[in-house]
Design a protein around this motif. Structure first.
Motif, PDB file in Angstrom:
ATOM      1  N   GLY A   1       0.821  -1.211   0.000  1.00  0.00           N
ATOM      2  CA  GLY A   1       0.000   0.000   0.000  1.00  0.00           C
ATOM      3  C   GLY A   1       0.853   1.257   0.000  1.00  0.00           C
ATOM      4  N   MET A   2       1.988   1.201  -0.712  1.00  0.00           N
ATOM      5  CA  MET A   2       2.961   2.294  -0.706  1.00  0.00           C
ATOM      6  C   MET A   2       3.280   2.760  -2.117  1.00  0.00           C
ATOM      7  SD  MET A   2       4.087   2.522   2.536  1.00  0.00           S
ATOM      8  CE  MET A   2       5.742   3.098   2.512  1.00  0.00           C
ATOM      9  N   ALA A   3       3.636   4.039  -2.193  1.00  0.00           N
ATOM     10  CA  ALA A   3       4.217   4.586  -3.410  1.00  0.00           C
ATOM     11  C   ALA A   3       5.669   4.901  -3.089  1.00  0.00           C
ATOM     12  CB  ALA A   3       3.491   5.862  -3.820  1.00  0.00           C
ATOM     13  N   TYR A   4       6.522   4.880  -4.112  1.00  0.00           N
ATOM     14  CA  TYR A   4       7.914   5.261  -3.903  1.00  0.00           C
ATOM     15  C   TYR A   4       8.376   6.153  -5.051  1.00  0.00           C
ATOM     16  CZ  TYR A   4       9.118   1.702  -7.354  1.00  0.00           C
ATOM     17  OH  TYR A   4       9.199   0.967  -8.508  1.00  0.00           O
ATOM     18  N   VAL A   5       9.323   7.025  -4.728  1.00  0.00           N
ATOM     19  CA  VAL A   5       9.950   7.915  -5.704  1.00  0.00           C
ATOM     20  C   VAL A   5      11.438   7.908  -5.424  1.00  0.00           C
ATOM     21  CG1 VAL A   5      10.187  10.314  -6.480  1.00  0.00           C
ATOM     22  CG2 VAL A   5       7.922   9.396  -5.985  1.00  0.00           C
ATOM     23  N   VAL A   6      12.240   7.819  -6.473  1.00  0.00           N
ATOM     24  CA  VAL A   6      13.697   7.898  -6.348  1.00  0.00           C
ATOM     25  C   VAL A   6      14.152   9.154  -7.069  1.00  0.00           C
ATOM     26  CG1 VAL A   6      15.902   6.765  -6.809  1.00  0.00           C
ATOM     27  CG2 VAL A   6      13.891   5.384  -6.269  1.00  0.00           C
ATOM     28  N   ILE A   7      14.898  10.009  -6.344  1.00  0.00           N
ATOM     29  CA  ILE A   7      15.476  11.193  -6.976  1.00  0.00           C
ATOM     30  C   ILE A   7      16.991  11.057  -6.993  1.00  0.00           C
ATOM     31  CG2 ILE A   7      13.563  12.716  -6.337  1.00  0.00           C
ATOM     32  CD1 ILE A   7      15.441  13.928  -4.205  1.00  0.00           C
ATOM     33  N   ARG A   8      17.615  11.701  -7.951  1.00  0.00           N
ATOM     34  CA  ARG A   8      19.073  11.673  -8.098  1.00  0.00           C
ATOM     35  C   ARG A   8      19.597  13.101  -8.013  1.00  0.00           C
ATOM     36  NH1 ARG A   8      21.154   7.981 -12.676  1.00  0.00           N
ATOM     37  NH2 ARG A   8      20.831   6.533 -10.966  1.00  0.00           N
ATOM     38  N   VAL A   9      20.620  13.272  -7.183  1.00  0.00           N
ATOM     39  CA  VAL A   9      21.290  14.561  -7.049  1.00  0.00           C
ATOM     40  C   VAL A   9      22.747  14.344  -7.430  1.00  0.00           C
ATOM     41  CG1 VAL A   9      21.857  16.482  -5.533  1.00  0.00           C
ATOM     42  CG2 VAL A   9      19.745  15.212  -5.170  1.00  0.00           C
ATOM     43  N   TYR A  10      23.222  15.146  -8.377  1.00  0.00           N
ATOM     44  CA  TYR A  10      24.590  15.000  -8.851  1.00  0.00           C
ATOM     45  C   TYR A  10      25.574  15.700  -7.925  1.00  0.00           C
ATOM     46  CZ  TYR A  10      22.990  12.761 -13.058  1.00  0.00           C
ATOM     47  OH  TYR A  10      22.423  11.870 -13.933  1.00  0.00           O
ATOM     48  N   ARG A  11      26.748  15.120  -7.822  1.00  0.00           N
ATOM     49  CA  ARG A  11      27.809  15.630  -6.967  1.00  0.00           C
ATOM     50  C   ARG A  11      28.125  17.086  -7.270  1.00  0.00           C
ATOM     51  NH1 ARG A  11      33.019  12.518  -5.352  1.00  0.00           N
ATOM     52  NH2 ARG A  11      34.176  14.152  -4.315  1.00  0.00           N
ATOM     53  N   LYS A  12      28.202  17.424  -8.547  1.00  0.00           N
ATOM     54  CA  LYS A  12      28.540  18.806  -8.929  1.00  0.00           C
ATOM     55  C   LYS A  12      27.491  19.801  -8.411  1.00  0.00           C
ATOM     56  CE  LYS A  12      26.500  18.504 -13.570  1.00  0.00           C
ATOM     57  NZ  LYS A  12      25.272  19.133 -13.197  1.00  0.00           N
ATOM     58  N   ASP A  13      26.215  19.383  -8.386  1.00  0.00           N
ATOM     59  CA  ASP A  13      25.156  20.252  -7.868  1.00  0.00           C
ATOM     60  C   ASP A  13      25.264  20.415  -6.357  1.00  0.00           C
ATOM     61  OD1 ASP A  13      23.989  20.688 -10.395  1.00  0.00           O
ATOM     62  OD2 ASP A  13      22.852  18.821 -10.246  1.00  0.00           O
ATOM     63  N   ILE A  14      25.625  19.354  -5.654  1.00  0.00           N
ATOM     64  CA  ILE A  14      25.802  19.438  -4.200  1.00  0.00           C
ATOM     65  C   ILE A  14      26.991  20.341  -3.876  1.00  0.00           C
ATOM     66  CG2 ILE A  14      26.357  18.132  -2.108  1.00  0.00           C
ATOM     67  CD1 ILE A  14      24.839  15.762  -3.351  1.00  0.00           C
ATOM     68  N   GLU A  15      28.086  20.172  -4.619  1.00  0.00           N
ATOM     69  CA  GLU A  15      29.259  21.014  -4.390  1.00  0.00           C
ATOM     70  C   GLU A  15      28.941  22.483  -4.657  1.00  0.00           C
ATOM     71  OE1 GLU A  15      32.812  17.785  -5.302  1.00  0.00           O
ATOM     72  OE2 GLU A  15      32.136  19.083  -6.932  1.00  0.00           O
ATOM     73  N   GLU A  16      28.121  22.742  -5.663  1.00  0.00           N
ATOM     74  CA  GLU A  16      27.722  24.117  -5.966  1.00  0.00           C
ATOM     75  C   GLU A  16      26.858  24.686  -4.841  1.00  0.00           C
ATOM     76  OE1 GLU A  16      24.815  26.139  -9.178  1.00  0.00           O
ATOM     77  OE2 GLU A  16      26.369  24.854 -10.036  1.00  0.00           O
ATOM     78  N   LEU A  17      25.945  23.869  -4.302  1.00  0.00           N
ATOM     79  CA  LEU A  17      25.092  24.317  -3.207  1.00  0.00           C
ATOM     80  C   LEU A  17      25.897  24.629  -1.939  1.00  0.00           C
ATOM     81  CD1 LEU A  17      22.096  21.823  -3.491  1.00  0.00           C
ATOM     82  CD2 LEU A  17      21.985  24.280  -3.791  1.00  0.00           C
ATOM     83  N   LEU A  18      26.856  23.749  -1.645  1.00  0.00           N
ATOM     84  CA  LEU A  18      27.647  23.912  -0.425  1.00  0.00           C
ATOM     85  C   LEU A  18      28.799  24.887  -0.591  1.00  0.00           C
ATOM     86  CD1 LEU A  18      27.781  20.211   0.810  1.00  0.00           C
ATOM     87  CD2 LEU A  18      26.271  22.041   1.588  1.00  0.00           C
TER      88      LEU A  18
END
Length: 147
Positions: free
Chosen positions: A123-140
């Motif tokens: 009785g569940m739904a699931y979603v998988v998201i992908r975050v790229y390393r370059k985007d994380i480095e840009e955010l941080l």
């Protein structure tokens, strides 16, 4: 003869229990992420609630949205961390009151939804998201060593 039969029954029972446990926990497993990978995947979950949403399509869409928000919450927690504030009251050496508050704050840019689906047995739904390393480095604003 009885000893061999008992031994055989124990082996068959344990195999059945092991196989039942593996199938039920599959939906809850997080994607494998290797060290040094160019991206990180986050899997979120949502419950299909037919009480609040009597129409099946509406219940499934709400569950997918909840799963997406859960995946983003996991990504924010992983990237920025989580702030936990705890308060405990002890009286006469017994726990009287305990409160735990957690706060997430963060911005996720560049996340891509790579998978979604339903496990109707759970009785569940699931979603998988992908975050790229370059985007994380840009955010941080810094290079990541142990990603």
């Amino acid at each position: 003869m009885k000893k061999n039969l008992f031994f055989l029954l124990v082996i068959i029972s344990s195999l059945l229990l092991v196989s039942c446990g593996a199938n039920g926990s599959y939906i809850f497993s997080q994607p494998e992420n290797q060290k040094g990978a160019a991206y990180h995947d986050f899997k979120g979950f949502g419950i299909i609630d037919y009480k609040s949403f009597p129409q099946e399509a509406q219940a499934k869409l709400a569950a997918l949205e909840a799963a997406k928000q859960d995946a983003f919450s996991k990504a924010v927690e992983y990237i920025y961390g989580i702030y936990i504030d705890s308060n405990t009251t002890v009286k006469d050496f017994a726990l009287e009151n305990k409160t735990i508050n957690s706060t997430l704050w963060g911005v996720i840019r560049g996340a891509q939804e790579i998978d979604q689906g339903f496990d109707m047995v759970q009785g569940m739904a699931y979603v998988v998201i992908r975050v790229y390393r370059k985007d994380i480095e840009e955010l941080l604003g810094k290079k990541l060593r142990n990603f």
